[in-house]
Design a protein around this motif. Structure first.
Motif, mmCIF file in Angstrom:
data_model
loop_
_atom_site.group_PDB
_atom_site.id
_atom_site.type_symbol
_atom_site.label_atom_id
_atom_site.label_comp_id
_atom_site.label_asym_id
_atom_site.label_seq_id
_atom_site.Cartn_x
_atom_site.Cartn_y
_atom_site.Cartn_z
ATOM 1 N N LYS A 1 0.815 -1.216 0.000
ATOM 2 C CA LYS A 1 0.000 0.000 0.000
ATOM 3 C C LYS A 1 0.848 1.265 0.000
ATOM 4 N N LYS A 2 2.047 1.204 0.547
ATOM 5 C CA LYS A 2 2.905 2.382 0.591
ATOM 6 C C LYS A 2 3.096 2.936 -0.821
ATOM 7 N N TYR A 3 3.021 4.237 -0.939
ATOM 8 C CA TYR A 3 3.167 4.971 -2.204
ATOM 9 C C TYR A 3 1.955 4.852 -3.118
ATOM 10 N N SER A 4 0.885 4.178 -2.669
ATOM 11 C CA SER A 4 -0.353 4.154 -3.450
ATOM 12 C C SER A 4 -1.084 5.491 -3.260
ATOM 13 N N ARG A 5 -2.112 5.683 -4.064
ATOM 14 C CA ARG A 5 -2.861 6.950 -3.974
ATOM 15 C C ARG A 5 -4.327 6.710 -3.631
ATOM 16 N N ASP A 6 -4.590 5.643 -2.903
ATOM 17 C CA ASP A 6 -5.963 5.301 -2.542
ATOM 18 C C ASP A 6 -6.600 6.350 -1.643
ATOM 19 N N TYR A 7 -5.796 7.213 -1.027
ATOM 20 C CA TYR A 7 -6.342 8.205 -0.111
ATOM 21 C C TYR A 7 -7.052 9.340 -0.843
ATOM 22 N N TYR A 8 -6.920 9.398 -2.194
ATOM 23 C CA TYR A 8 -7.664 10.444 -2.889
ATOM 24 C C TYR A 8 -8.157 10.050 -4.282
ATOM 25 N N ARG A 9 -7.871 8.817 -4.756
ATOM 26 C CA ARG A 9 -8.346 8.430 -6.080
ATOM 27 C C ARG A 9 -8.610 6.936 -6.126
ATOM 28 N N ASN A 10 -9.299 6.467 -7.174
ATOM 29 C CA ASN A 10 -9.734 5.080 -7.260
ATOM 30 C C ASN A 10 -8.970 4.255 -8.278
ATOM 31 N N ASN A 11 -7.905 4.801 -8.825
ATOM 32 C CA ASN A 11 -7.115 4.033 -9.782
ATOM 33 C C ASN A 11 -5.689 4.571 -9.784
ATOM 34 N N GLU A 12 -4.812 3.855 -10.458
ATOM 35 C CA GLU A 12 -3.423 4.285 -10.576
ATOM 36 C C GLU A 12 -3.073 4.522 -12.043
ATOM 37 N N ASP A 13 -1.914 5.121 -12.287
ATOM 38 C CA ASP A 13 -1.401 5.291 -13.639
ATOM 39 C C ASP A 13 0.123 5.393 -13.565
ATOM 40 N N TYR A 14 0.745 5.715 -14.690
ATOM 41 C CA TYR A 14 2.203 5.765 -14.767
ATOM 42 C C TYR A 14 2.787 7.067 -14.215
ATOM 43 N N TYR A 15 1.954 7.961 -13.721
ATOM 44 C CA TYR A 15 2.417 9.311 -13.434
ATOM 45 C C TYR A 15 2.245 9.682 -11.961
ATOM 46 N N SER A 16 2.563 8.763 -11.080
ATOM 47 C CA SER A 16 2.395 9.045 -9.663
ATOM 48 C C SER A 16 3.372 10.120 -9.204
ATOM 49 N N GLU A 17 2.845 11.102 -8.510
ATOM 50 C CA GLU A 17 3.652 12.203 -8.002
ATOM 51 C C GLU A 17 4.208 11.948 -6.603
ATOM 52 N N VAL A 18 3.961 10.769 -6.041
ATOM 53 C CA VAL A 18 4.386 10.480 -4.674
ATOM 54 C C VAL A 18 5.889 10.219 -4.643
ATOM 55 N N ASN A 19 6.595 11.005 -3.858
ATOM 56 C CA ASN A 19 8.044 10.844 -3.742
ATOM 57 C C ASN A 19 8.408 9.489 -3.148
ATOM 58 N N ASN A 20 9.541 8.967 -3.571
ATOM 59 C CA ASN A 20 10.065 7.742 -2.959
ATOM 60 C C ASN A 20 11.058 8.107 -1.867
ATOM 61 N N ARG A 21 10.804 7.619 -0.663
ATOM 62 C CA ARG A 21 11.688 7.919 0.466
ATOM 63 C C ARG A 21 12.834 6.908 0.482
ATOM 64 N N ILE A 22 13.987 7.318 0.001
ATOM 65 C CA ILE A 22 15.154 6.445 -0.014
ATOM 66 C C ILE A 22 15.676 6.227 1.398
ATOM 67 N N LEU A 23 15.736 7.287 2.167
ATOM 68 C CA LEU A 23 16.218 7.223 3.548
ATOM 69 C C LEU A 23 15.297 8.058 4.425
ATOM 70 N N ARG A 24 14.789 7.475 5.490
ATOM 71 C CA ARG A 24 14.042 8.263 6.458
ATOM 72 C C ARG A 24 14.546 7.987 7.877
ATOM 73 N N TYR A 25 14.202 8.861 8.779
ATOM 74 C CA TYR A 25 14.798 8.852 10.113
ATOM 75 C C TYR A 25 14.496 7.563 10.872
ATOM 76 N N ALA A 26 13.327 6.974 10.666
ATOM 77 C CA ALA A 26 13.015 5.714 11.344
ATOM 78 C C ALA A 26 14.029 4.638 10.965
ATOM 79 N N ASP A 27 14.424 4.605 9.703
ATOM 80 C CA ASP A 27 15.450 3.659 9.254
ATOM 81 C C ASP A 27 16.779 3.970 9.936
ATOM 82 N N ILE A 28 17.119 5.250 10.036
ATOM 83 C CA ILE A 28 18.356 5.648 10.719
ATOM 84 C C ILE A 28 18.356 5.140 12.158
#
Length: 508
Positions: free
Chosen positions: A360-387
């Motif tokens: 579910k991470k990086y999906s857009r179900d919180y505001y739309r009912n389908n996906e496409d090739y143009y997702s604007e959701v950033n990919n978190r390469i490193l975040r503080y929880a991982d640190i």
């Protein structure tokens, strides 16, 4: 504000003419190396062209997720595209499978080439601001290290190309994994001095000192250089980074809202501003394809999904108020999610298989009912929880298990879970028991974030048949896993055939 890295400068060709043959004329509209690398603006365009590689299919726009998430024990593929599915279950029959191997190799070296262009040509350019020049060079070194880090995870024994070839037919020498790690460390350390603690809003998304220290720690941990890894991670706890980072609402790490927040250490800036094709076109797609390929049936292509053991693991321990770990709601789609959280995902129903889950991470179900090739959701390469979890692991490996608990607790407490020692008192100060529990903690916090493959390699879980047998209990695709073979990808066979200096990886 997100940077729109759409400037394409790459692949500048020098035209050599040895005679007056009318069929061998230079294109007067084509820039040459001599014409281009002249000004500060040229240097800016050159470094921005490196970031544009994030939008290429072989990397983080699409295929990297298949390599890191689906090949690990967190995911798998039931795609009707059989060759694609086979590549997630260690059936590497066609070493030249474009989508599974060649494109990622190609785009890795395209990115390295662009880094090398900057590193070779920018030093000779006069700058009004010497600091800007240093920052541009530091970004190129960071990005070269970034791409070689993932090349080391995937293929291990790859050529280190550290300059722009003067001869297009040059055949590069193959390097060992150890040599690749040395270069990654070198580039990261050399980038440190000239990268800032933070950028202004217009430059959000460029690497900071925190991003360097985080990637350096990852590189060192993969080599079990625990003391050096701790020294790198100290930046976040006793160094200048100690007040720059923190934890935010868990779900905000995987949505287009509240991006580049306090938990973000380094993330890829995706955008739906351009909805063009793939490649190096002017209006090239700048979005992520991940959600389209990983979405459940009827929403996207459903080429990749999550192993159900993750759902079961989330449910093993209740919160302090006797509820299900809230991270499950934002990490995975699964049949019982409506019953567990009262959440109807994507606003529709679909048929579920037995014990079936989806990322579910990086999906857009919180505001739309389908996906496409143009997702604007950033990919978190490193975040503080991982640190935090990396620091806990490093301390444990240095026999400082007692000190490691607090950093795991910071991650657990955000999800309203009890302190680790209270929940699992049998661990005590047992280093091995703490490591075993940390493996689960990392899965619960970071599943589907493309770190699990590196984790399995670092822990030695793929080094012996006994350890692989344990992984198979979670992921039956590891029935196909051959020790000292599938821990790395085959080098694309076309590269081996074209370059006598390359040897195919062991046992292929």
């Amino acid at each position: 504000m997100k940077i729109k890295y759409i400037i394409m400068v790459c692949s500048i060709v020098t035209i050599l003419s040895c005679n007056k043959d009318v069929l061998n004329q230079s294109n007067p509209n084509a820039l040459t190396v001599e014409d281009f690398w002249k000004t500060e603006d040229d240097a800016k365009r050159g470094v921005n062209a490196i970031y544009a590689m994030f939008y290429q299919n072989g990397g983080w726009s699409r295929w990297m997720y298949f390599r890191l998430d689906l090949t690990s024990d967190e995911g798998f593929s039931n795609s009707p595209w059989v060759e694609l599915a086979d590549w997630t279950r260690f059936n590497y029959i066609n070493y030249n499978f474009w989508e599974g191997n060649n494109w990622t190799w190609r785009d890795t070296y395209k990115a390295v080439f662009r880094c090398n262009q900057v590193l070779e040509n920018v030093p000779a350019i006069e700058f009004k601001d010497a600091g800007l020049k240093s920052k541009i060079l530091a970004q190129a070194k960071f990005m070269r290290a970034f791409y070689y880090y993932y090349a080391a995870l995937l293929w291990e024994n790859v050529p280190l190309v550290l300059s722009v070839p003067t001869d297009p037919g040059v055949q590069h020498t193959q390097n060992t994994l150890a040599e690749v790690w040395v270069q990654v460390e070198k580039d990261l350390r050399e980038s440190l001095a000239d990268l800032p603690e933070q950028w202004d809003a217009a430059n959000t998304g460029r690497p900071t000192k925190g991003a360097v220290y985080g990637m350096l720690a990852r590189c060192l941990m993969q080599q079990h250089k625990w003391s050096e890894a701790k020294a790198a991670l100290d930046y976040f706890f006793t160094g200048n980074g100690k007040n720059l980072y923190g934890l935010v609402d868990f779900k905000d790490n995987f949505r287009a809202d509240n991006e580049n927040n306090k938990e973000s250490v380094f993330e890829i800036q995706f955008s739906n501003a351009n909805k063009g094709g793939d490649g190096d076109e002017v209006n090239n797609n700048m979005g992520s394809n991940r959600a389209q390929f990983f979405a459940p049936r009827g929403i996207g292509w459903s080429d990749g999904q999550a192993r159900y053991w993750l759902v079961e693991e989330f449910k093993k321990e209740k919160t302090t108020d006797n509820k299900i770990d809230p991270r499950l709601q934002y990490s995975l789609f699964y049949k019982e999610s409506l019953e567990d959280f009262g959440v109807k995902t994507y606003g529709r129903n679909w048929e579920w298989g037995d014990k079936e889950a989806w990322f579910k991470k990086y999906s857009r179900d919180y505001y739309r009912n389908n996906e496409d090739y143009y997702s604007e959701v950033n990919n978190r390469i490193l975040r503080y929880a991982d640190i935090l979890l990396m620091y806990a692991e490093t301390l444990n490996e240095l026999n400082q298990t007692g000190d490691a608990y607090q950093y795991v607790n910071m991650v657990r407490n955000r999800s309203n879970l009890r302190n680790l020692a209270e929940a699992y008192p049998a661990i005590s100060n047992n280093k091995d028991a703490f490591r075993d529990r940390l493996k689960i903690e990392r899965a619960l916090e970071l599943c589907g974030e493309s770190v699990r493959w590196a984790d399995l390699k670092r822990w030695g879980d793929l080094n012996s048949q006994a350890s692989v047998d344990k992984v198979k209990l979670r992921d039956p695709d590891f029935d196909n896993f051959i020790i000292n073979k599938h821990i790395r990808l085959p080098i694309p066979q076309i590269e081996v055939l074209n370059n006598p200096n390359l040897e195919q990886n062991p046992n292929y």
